[in-house]
Write a protein that holds these residues in place. Structure first.
Motif, PDB file in Angstrom:
ATOM      1  N   THR A  78     -16.157 -48.249 -25.142  1.00  0.00           N
ATOM      2  CA  THR A  78     -17.399 -47.570 -24.762  1.00  0.00           C
ATOM      3  C   THR A  78     -17.177 -46.291 -23.957  1.00  0.00           C
ATOM      4  N   GLY A  79     -15.966 -46.082 -23.466  1.00  0.00           N
ATOM      5  CA  GLY A  79     -15.708 -44.875 -22.686  1.00  0.00           C
ATOM      6  C   GLY A  79     -14.225 -44.612 -22.548  1.00  0.00           C
ATOM      7  N   ASN A  80     -13.878 -43.401 -22.175  1.00  0.00           N
ATOM      8  CA  ASN A  80     -12.471 -43.073 -21.914  1.00  0.00           C
ATOM      9  C   ASN A  80     -12.402 -42.026 -20.802  1.00  0.00           C
ATOM     10  N   LYS A  81     -11.206 -41.527 -20.588  1.00  0.00           N
ATOM     11  CA  LYS A  81     -10.938 -40.568 -19.506  1.00  0.00           C
ATOM     12  C   LYS A  81     -11.287 -41.165 -18.140  1.00  0.00           C
ATOM     13  N   ILE A  82     -10.888 -42.440 -17.973  1.00  0.00           N
ATOM     14  CA  ILE A  82     -11.130 -43.106 -16.702  1.00  0.00           C
ATOM     15  C   ILE A  82     -10.263 -42.447 -15.632  1.00  0.00           C
ATOM     16  N   ASN A  83     -10.885 -42.078 -14.532  1.00  0.00           N
ATOM     17  CA  ASN A  83     -10.185 -41.359 -13.458  1.00  0.00           C
ATOM     18  C   ASN A  83      -9.482 -40.111 -13.989  1.00  0.00           C
ATOM     19  N   GLY A  84     -10.054 -39.514 -15.021  1.00  0.00           N
ATOM     20  CA  GLY A  84      -9.503 -38.297 -15.589  1.00  0.00           C
ATOM     21  C   GLY A  84      -8.356 -38.501 -16.556  1.00  0.00           C
ATOM     22  N   ASP A  85      -7.978 -39.754 -16.819  1.00  0.00           N
ATOM     23  CA  ASP A  85      -6.849 -40.047 -17.715  1.00  0.00           C
ATOM     24  C   ASP A  85      -7.370 -40.184 -19.145  1.00  0.00           C
ATOM     25  N   ASP A  87      -5.996 -41.277 -21.731  1.00  0.00           N
ATOM     26  CA  ASP A  87      -5.489 -42.467 -22.410  1.00  0.00           C
ATOM     27  C   ASP A  87      -6.063 -43.766 -21.839  1.00  0.00           C
ATOM     28  N   ALA A  88      -6.992 -43.666 -20.893  1.00  0.00           N
ATOM     29  CA  ALA A  88      -7.583 -44.849 -20.260  1.00  0.00           C
ATOM     30  C   ALA A  88      -8.970 -45.098 -20.838  1.00  0.00           C
ATOM     31  N   TYR A  89      -9.273 -46.382 -21.115  1.00  0.00           N
ATOM     32  CA  TYR A  89     -10.504 -46.733 -21.806  1.00  0.00           C
ATOM     33  C   TYR A  89     -11.236 -47.871 -21.097  1.00  0.00           C
ATOM     34  N   THR A  90     -12.542 -47.927 -21.331  1.00  0.00           N
ATOM     35  CA  THR A  90     -13.346 -49.077 -20.922  1.00  0.00           C
ATOM     36  C   THR A  90     -14.040 -49.630 -22.161  1.00  0.00           C
ATOM     37  N   GLY A  91     -14.417 -50.892 -22.092  1.00  0.00           N
ATOM     38  CA  GLY A  91     -15.111 -51.485 -23.222  1.00  0.00           C
ATOM     39  C   GLY A  91     -15.310 -52.972 -23.039  1.00  0.00           C
ATOM     40  N   THR A  92     -15.576 -53.641 -24.145  1.00  0.00           N
ATOM     41  CA  THR A  92     -15.730 -55.095 -24.146  1.00  0.00           C
ATOM     42  C   THR A  92     -14.770 -55.693 -25.162  1.00  0.00           C
ATOM     43  N   LEU A  93     -14.425 -56.941 -24.937  1.00  0.00           N
ATOM     44  CA  LEU A  93     -13.540 -57.668 -25.847  1.00  0.00           C
ATOM     45  C   LEU A  93     -14.242 -58.946 -26.281  1.00  0.00           C
ATOM     46  N   SER A  94     -14.537 -59.038 -27.569  1.00  0.00           N
ATOM     47  CA  SER A  94     -15.109 -60.257 -28.134  1.00  0.00           C
ATOM     48  C   SER A  94     -13.975 -61.030 -28.795  1.00  0.00           C
ATOM     49  N   ILE A  95     -13.892 -62.310 -28.463  1.00  0.00           N
ATOM     50  CA  ILE A  95     -12.791 -63.110 -28.999  1.00  0.00           C
ATOM     51  C   ILE A  95     -13.294 -64.433 -29.539  1.00  0.00           C
ATOM     52  N   GLN A  96     -12.851 -64.748 -30.733  1.00  0.00           N
ATOM     53  CA  GLN A  96     -13.210 -65.999 -31.392  1.00  0.00           C
ATOM     54  C   GLN A  96     -11.931 -66.686 -31.857  1.00  0.00           C
ATOM     55  N   ALA A  97     -11.953 -68.011 -31.811  1.00  0.00           N
ATOM     56  CA  ALA A  97     -10.800 -68.777 -32.278  1.00  0.00           C
ATOM     57  C   ALA A  97     -11.287 -70.084 -32.872  1.00  0.00           C
ATOM     58  N   SER A  98     -10.553 -70.598 -33.834  1.00  0.00           N
ATOM     59  CA  SER A  98     -10.941 -71.853 -34.478  1.00  0.00           C
ATOM     60  C   SER A  98      -9.711 -72.606 -34.947  1.00  0.00           C
ATOM     61  N   GLN A 186      -5.292 -51.851  -9.439  1.00  0.00           N
ATOM     62  CA  GLN A 186      -5.282 -50.393  -9.247  1.00  0.00           C
ATOM     63  C   GLN A 186      -6.570 -50.038  -8.504  1.00  0.00           C
ATOM     64  N   GLY A 187      -6.532 -50.189  -7.207  1.00  0.00           N
ATOM     65  CA  GLY A 187      -7.736 -49.980  -6.415  1.00  0.00           C
ATOM     66  C   GLY A 187      -8.807 -50.959  -6.835  1.00  0.00           C
ATOM     67  N   LYS A 188     -10.001 -50.472  -7.090  1.00  0.00           N
ATOM     68  CA  LYS A 188     -11.098 -51.312  -7.531  1.00  0.00           C
ATOM     69  C   LYS A 188     -11.487 -51.020  -8.980  1.00  0.00           C
ATOM     70  N   SER A 189     -10.632 -50.318  -9.700  1.00  0.00           N
ATOM     71  CA  SER A 189     -10.971 -49.895 -11.055  1.00  0.00           C
ATOM     72  C   SER A 189     -10.684 -50.956 -12.103  1.00  0.00           C
ATOM     73  N   ILE A 190      -9.887 -51.966 -11.773  1.00  0.00           N
ATOM     74  CA  ILE A 190      -9.571 -53.027 -12.722  1.00  0.00           C
ATOM     75  C   ILE A 190     -10.279 -54.296 -12.280  1.00  0.00           C
TER      76      ILE A 190
END
Length: 308
Positions: A78-85, A87-98, A186-190
């Protein structure tokens, strides 16, 4: 000579199958909201995650090809350039297993969950590395990707083992908890790893799976799969009754631990399956189970009530 070569080939194939890794993981990545990044970066990201999940040896056991756990990972960036980087990204992870159900072509869900605290760094030519005790990487943000993936790999394997043997997945839940304890910072960013961040995150899932307050829930998980679903082909009525009758045990856990993350995690994976079982039960017997389910799984109450 040909017969000998054929025998060697067969033995080699058998050996390779016997030592196959545990997961059969598919990965999809949505990056529609990201601009200014070469599409090849996301192609590499997808391939790297698949190789990481399927190539890492998560247990000391040998899995045949047909024993692998099917996993689907969907990352919505959903986003990138976290803290100006860049290569840094934010988003969601949906995971399914069976996992497969014995003597049937049916598979039963182990996990169906959305993690909304995904923050990570990915560089196109960097390798994904992981260590149980100390998550490695160039920096904390980059380490977080493999930490999250490794954490869920252990949770999934633990639930799979729990479904075949009573508390059989304990060692893997401990490994997941160990990932939590060694999670990158990493501070409060993670976010997503600490108890103080809320009541629904990776910390609480691992904690509750190992907490004795939820022992009866794990007992029900085993009974539902091994003594219920895996016997459905030969003893359908008895197996269905065993599962539904066990809801009382689940109800008691929920009463003592209201709004727990583990209960929500359970129903996210199992509500549709339970609805199907109820639909196969005589209407005159459904009411007692619907009452229990409505108190435990409020978001799906209307679906249960539709079966009255």
């Amino acid at each position: 000579m040909l017969r000998r070569l054929f025998s060697i080939l067969i033995m080699t194939l058998i050996s390779l199958a016997a030592t196959a890794q545990e997961l059969n993981c598919k990965v999809n990545i949505n990056h529609d909201k990201i601009t200014g990044v070469d599409n090849e970066v996301f192609v590499t990201m997808q391939r790297s995650i698949i190789d990481f999940m399927n190539g890492h040896k998560w247990t000391n056991d040998d899995f045949a090809t047909n024993e692998k756990i099917d996993v689907t990972v969907f990352i919505n960036i959903t986003g990138n350039k976290i803290n100006g980087d860049p290569d840094a990204y934010t988003g969601t992870l949906s995971i399914q297993a069976s996992r497969p159900v014995y003597s049937s072509g049916y598979t039963t869900a182990l996990v169906n969950y959305v993690d909304r605290d995904l923050v990570f760094k990915f560089t196109q030519y960097g390798a994904l590395s992981f260590d149980d005790n100390r998550v490695s990487g160039v920096d904390a943000m980059q380490s977080n990707l493999t930490a999250v993936l490794g954490y869920y790999a252990y949770i999934i394997i633990g639930l799979d083992y729990d479904s075949y043997a009573l508390e059989g997945g304990t060692n893997y839940f401990k490994k997941a908890q160990n990932v939590v304890n060694n999670a990158p910072e990493q501070g409060k960013s993670i976010s997503g790893w600490k108890a103080v961040e809320g009541t629904r995150n990776r910390y609480w899932l691992a904690d509750q799976l190992l907490n004795t307050r939820f022992a009866d829930m794990r007992s029900f998980w085993y009974s539902m799969h091994r003594e219920g679903l895996d016997s459905m082909y030969t003893k359908p009525t008895e197996s269905r009754t065993r599962i539904l009758f066990g809801l009382k045990k689940l109800y008691n856990v929920n009463r003592e631990n209201p709004t727990s993350m583990l209960m929500q995690f359970f129903f996210a994976a199992k509500s549709e399956e339970i609805i199907h079982l109820l639909a196969s039960t005589p209407k005159s017997e459904r009411g007692q189970y619907i009452t229990l389910l409505n108190s435990m799984d409020v978001p799906n109450a209307q679906k249960y009530n539709n079966l009255k």
